[in-house]
Write an enzyme that holds these catalytic residues in place. Structure first.
Site, PDB file in Angstrom:
ATOM      1  N   LYS A  16      17.078   0.662  -5.053  1.00  0.00           N
ATOM      2  CA  LYS A  16      17.335  -0.362  -6.032  1.00  0.00           C
ATOM      3  C   LYS A  16      16.731   0.178  -7.319  1.00  0.00           C
ATOM      4  O   LYS A  16      17.541  -0.090  -8.463  1.00  0.00           O
ATOM      5  CB  LYS A  16      16.272  -1.700  -5.411  1.00  0.00           C
TER       6      LYS A  16
ATOM      7  N   GLU B 299       5.607  -7.316   4.280  1.00  0.00           N
ATOM      8  CA  GLU B 299       5.624  -7.169   2.851  1.00  0.00           C
ATOM      9  C   GLU B 299       5.764  -8.392   2.033  1.00  0.00           C
ATOM     10  O   GLU B 299       5.342  -8.537   1.104  1.00  0.00           O
ATOM     11  CB  GLU B 299       6.831  -6.294   2.287  1.00  0.00           C
TER      12      GLU B 299
ATOM     13  N   GLU C   2      10.158   9.200  -2.483  1.00  0.00           N
ATOM     14  CA  GLU C   2      10.825   9.650  -1.246  1.00  0.00           C
ATOM     15  C   GLU C   2      12.364   9.809  -1.447  1.00  0.00           C
ATOM     16  O   GLU C   2      12.880  10.862  -0.889  1.00  0.00           O
ATOM     17  CB  GLU C   2      10.260   8.749  -0.057  1.00  0.00           C
TER      18      GLU C   2
ATOM     19  N   LYS D 170       1.219   4.440  -4.127  1.00  0.00           N
ATOM     20  CA  LYS D 170       2.203   5.480  -4.868  1.00  0.00           C
ATOM     21  C   LYS D 170       1.393   5.923  -6.039  1.00  0.00           C
ATOM     22  O   LYS D 170       1.522   7.224  -6.077  1.00  0.00           O
ATOM     23  CB  LYS D 170       3.202   4.341  -5.271  1.00  0.00           C
TER      24      LYS D 170
ATOM     25  N   GLY E 182      14.476  -5.667  -2.217  1.00  0.00           N
ATOM     26  CA  GLY E 182      14.625  -4.762  -1.511  1.00  0.00           C
ATOM     27  C   GLY E 182      14.886  -5.196   0.137  1.00  0.00           C
ATOM     28  O   GLY E 182      15.776  -4.605   0.761  1.00  0.00           O
ATOM     29  N   ARG E 183      13.695  -5.743   0.548  1.00  0.00           N
ATOM     30  CA  ARG E 183      14.001  -6.084   2.025  1.00  0.00           C
ATOM     31  C   ARG E 183      14.730  -7.200   2.306  1.00  0.00           C
ATOM     32  O   ARG E 183      15.075  -7.611   3.584  1.00  0.00           O
ATOM     33  CB  ARG E 183      12.380  -6.675   2.515  1.00  0.00           C
TER      34      ARG E 183
ATOM     35  N   HIS F 241       6.824  -1.710  30.536  1.00  0.00           N
ATOM     36  CA  HIS F 241       6.043  -0.584  30.949  1.00  0.00           C
ATOM     37  C   HIS F 241       5.072  -0.023  30.031  1.00  0.00           C
ATOM     38  O   HIS F 241       4.822   1.243  30.226  1.00  0.00           O
ATOM     39  CB  HIS F 241       7.353   0.408  31.642  1.00  0.00           C
TER      40      HIS F 241
HETATM   41  O1  F6P Z   1       7.491   0.296  -1.599  1.00  0.00           O
HETATM   42  C1  F6P Z   1       7.841  -0.692  -1.385  1.00  0.00           C
HETATM   43  C2  F6P Z   1       9.250  -0.855  -1.834  1.00  0.00           C
HETATM   44  O2  F6P Z   1       9.287  -1.077  -3.090  1.00  0.00           O
HETATM   45  C3  F6P Z   1      10.084  -1.791  -0.928  1.00  0.00           C
HETATM   46  O3  F6P Z   1       9.802  -3.072  -1.355  1.00  0.00           O
HETATM   47  C4  F6P Z   1      11.630  -1.329  -1.206  1.00  0.00           C
HETATM   48  O4  F6P Z   1      12.575  -1.774  -0.173  1.00  0.00           O
HETATM   49  C5  F6P Z   1      11.302   0.086  -0.980  1.00  0.00           C
HETATM   50  O5  F6P Z   1       9.966   0.361  -1.815  1.00  0.00           O
HETATM   51  C6  F6P Z   1      12.443   0.877  -1.579  1.00  0.00           C
HETATM   52  O6  F6P Z   1      12.583   0.873  -2.951  1.00  0.00           O
HETATM   53  P1  F6P Z   1      13.854   1.377  -3.813  1.00  0.00           P
HETATM   54  O7  F6P Z   1      15.383   0.729  -2.908  1.00  0.00           O
HETATM   55  O8  F6P Z   1      13.605   0.844  -5.143  1.00  0.00           O
HETATM   56  O9  F6P Z   1      14.159   2.726  -3.370  1.00  0.00           O
END
Ligand code: F6P
Length: 533
Positions: free
Chosen positions: A194, A338, A200, A498, A252-253, A369
């Site tokens: 987003k 979250e 990452e 972060k 995002g979620r 199990h």
């Molecule tokens: O670190 C949490 C977060 O902001 C989530 O809410 C989001 O889904 C994820 O990181 C990824 O964010 P982006 O889509 O901006 O890379």
């Protein structure tokens, strides 16, 4: 209202809820949406508790907040944003305005662009530099990974596009294992972020581009971006025609319904993707129109509130008896934790009740199990949310589906009924034991029972029912958040880690001294540097 609920729980908490069953309870404490069926009768909620819980909905003005959400008001107050993931599945609905402007034309145009592109990839009209696309790698994390990864696995019987892979972790092992399986000349890389700043995702995107540039002339030609940031996708070198944008009112979620779902659309095709959206839309309509007594998301939320905030059970287990929902617990962890894992209410005051619970789980029967021992005989109560399809996709293996169903129902029955000491003693007697040994062995075989669970049943896990399930849980989280007075749509709690990681990176790399770090962190840095390459 909380006091009334707690008093009611104090009065009734010790009774065996099994005794509440008369010939009406199963019907009165279950609800349907289309073919989907939700049973919450195996809980200690009675008519009085339900009435008090429904009062909570009124008191928190859930109906008003719900309309504010659906109509595009800026209900995400700490970020000043509307919350409109529902617009992404408003397939044949009317206009939705944000700041006076209808967002639906843009939503429809983007969906059409996604469909055209997905079809080109699936048909082979869009090619990699070595021929038709054989593999699609989605690089993203959190909501930009969990939604499509969960849904692609859930809908594997509908998968007729190129192979799909998901890379989320900055751990080099994640991307290395995926790249090893792919041919760069026929791979499409989707960078899903987003913000297009997530460390990452951007690190993995650069790694993938370097991998591809060793094999093809123009690696950017095999990259797609899903993002709200035009400038950052452009700076990365992805041309506008392969950027699928969305507005900041898609959290995002909550984003699998739009461009972030592109990898799902490529896997299952645009028609099946539309069926997924229709499932979500049907749940939206139900949530907006149904009375609280018949309202599945509201009732699921009230069961959640009853268990977490009234009974003080700290966790809830999500137990899909549907192996393809293997990533659903992880998906719901982000969606629920979250969203509602917050200690202050919208106005910044400390919460006076517990925040949302810890959500965890695994598909059945595997979990049986592993951790069901604790669920049945541990000292903590874990409310369980079972899910089960009436039919699988493997008609020739229907007997296995029936065995799966038997196991699912057996668990909720066992949790409710348990096994008494008398029965356990009789069993031991029959096995030939007597005296102290009989007593000792019998006690190990007692199941206290009286442990609550709910069951969500659906005909089959297809795109439509998956859409219903995801929207059901989204609205459940929304209702719980409104009752708790939380802003379910921000996530400030992920920021500090972060920031510290960014500051630690040059120290780990040896470019900066680690002065000022606490003794524990300094000791760990020292160990990891000494044992690193
Ligand atoms: O670190 C949490 C977060 O902001 C989530 O809410 C989001 O889904 C994820 O990181 C990824 O964010 P982006 O889509 O901006 O890379």
């Amino acid at each position: 209202m909380w006091d009334d609920l707690r008093a009611h729980h104090a009065r009734t908490g010790r009774r065996r809820f099994e005794t509440l069953f008369d010939d009406r309870r199963a019907k009165d404490y279950s609800v349907r949406v289309g073919d989907m069926f939700f049973d919450y009768s195996k809980t200690n909620i009675d008519a009085e508790a339900r009435a008090l819980l429904i009062d909570l909905l009124e008191q928190a003005k859930v109906a008003e907040r719900r309309e504010a959400m659906f109509s595009g008001e800026a209900i995400n107050e700490t970020e000043g944003r509307a919350v409109l993931h529902t617009a992404l599945r408003n397939l044949d609905g009317g206009p939705i305005k944000v700041g006076g402007q209808d967002v639906m034309p843009e939503v429809r145009t983007t969906l059409k662009r996604m469909e055209t592109f997905a079809e080109k990839v699936r048909s082979g009209a869009f090619k990699g530099q070595g021929g038709a696309i054989t593999d699609v790698i989605n690089i993203g994390i959190g909501g930009s990974d969990l939604g499509p990864a969960m849904a692609v696995r859930a809908l594997s019987p509908y998968h007729d596009g190129p192979r799909g892979h998901f890379v989320s972790n900055v751990d080099p092992g994640d991307i290395a294992d995926v790249l090893r399986r792919c041919d760069p000349a026929t791979t499409l890389v989707i960078v899903a972020s987003k913000t297009f700043t997530t460390i990452e995702t951007m690190t993995n995107a650069h790694t993938a581009r370097a991998w591809m540039s060793e094999a093809v002339q123009d690696p950017a030609a095999q990259f797609v971006a899903l993002s709200t940031s035009k400038s950052r996708t452009e700076a990365f070198g992805i041309p506008a025609e392969r950027v699928f944008g969305f507005a900041d009112w898609v959290g995002g979620r909550y984003s699998v319904w739009g461009p972030i779902g592109l990898s799902l659309m490529i896997a299952i095709g645009p028609d099946a993707f539309r069926a997924f959206l229709r499932g979500g839309q049907e749940m939206d309509r139900h949530f907006r129109a149904a009375d609280w007594h018949e309202n599945m998301p509201a009732l699921l939320a009230l069961v959640g509130i009853w268990h977490a905030q009234v009974c003080s059970y700290a966790t809830r287990a999500v137990l899909p008896y549907d192996n393809r929902l293997g990533r659903l617990p992880a998906y719901l962890q982000q969606l629920e934790m979250e969203s509602n894992g917050k200690r202050v209410s919208m106005d910044g005051a400390d919460l006076t009740v517990q925040s949302g619970p810890i959500v965890w789980g695994e598909p059945g029967t595997n979990g049986q199990h592993a951790f069901y021992q604790l669920i049945h005989q541990g000292t903590r109560i874990v409310p369980c949310e079972f899910m089960i399809a009436a039919r699988g996709h493997e008609d020739e293996l229907h007997h296995q589906q029936q065995l799966l169903i038997a196991n699912c129902l057996a668990q909720s029955e066992a949790l409710m009924k348990g096994r008494s000491l008398e029965v356990a003693r009789a069993m031991m007697e029959k096995a030939g034991l007597e005296g102290d040994e009989l007593e000792r062995q019998a006690r190990h075989r007692v199941f206290e029972g009286n442990r609550p669970s709910t069951t969500l049943a659906y005909p089959r896990l297809d795109p439509f029912s998956l859409g219903q399930i995801i929207a059901l849980y989204e609205h459940r989280v929304f209702v719980e958040g409104v009752i708790l007075g939380i802003n379910s749509f921000d996530q400030w709690g992920v920021e500090l880690g972060k920031e510290l990681a960014t500051a630690l990176q040059p120290i780990i790399e040896g470019k900066k001294p680690g002065t000022g770090k606490d003794g524990s962190t300094a000791g760990l840095i020292d160990y990891l540097q000494r044992h690193g390459a």
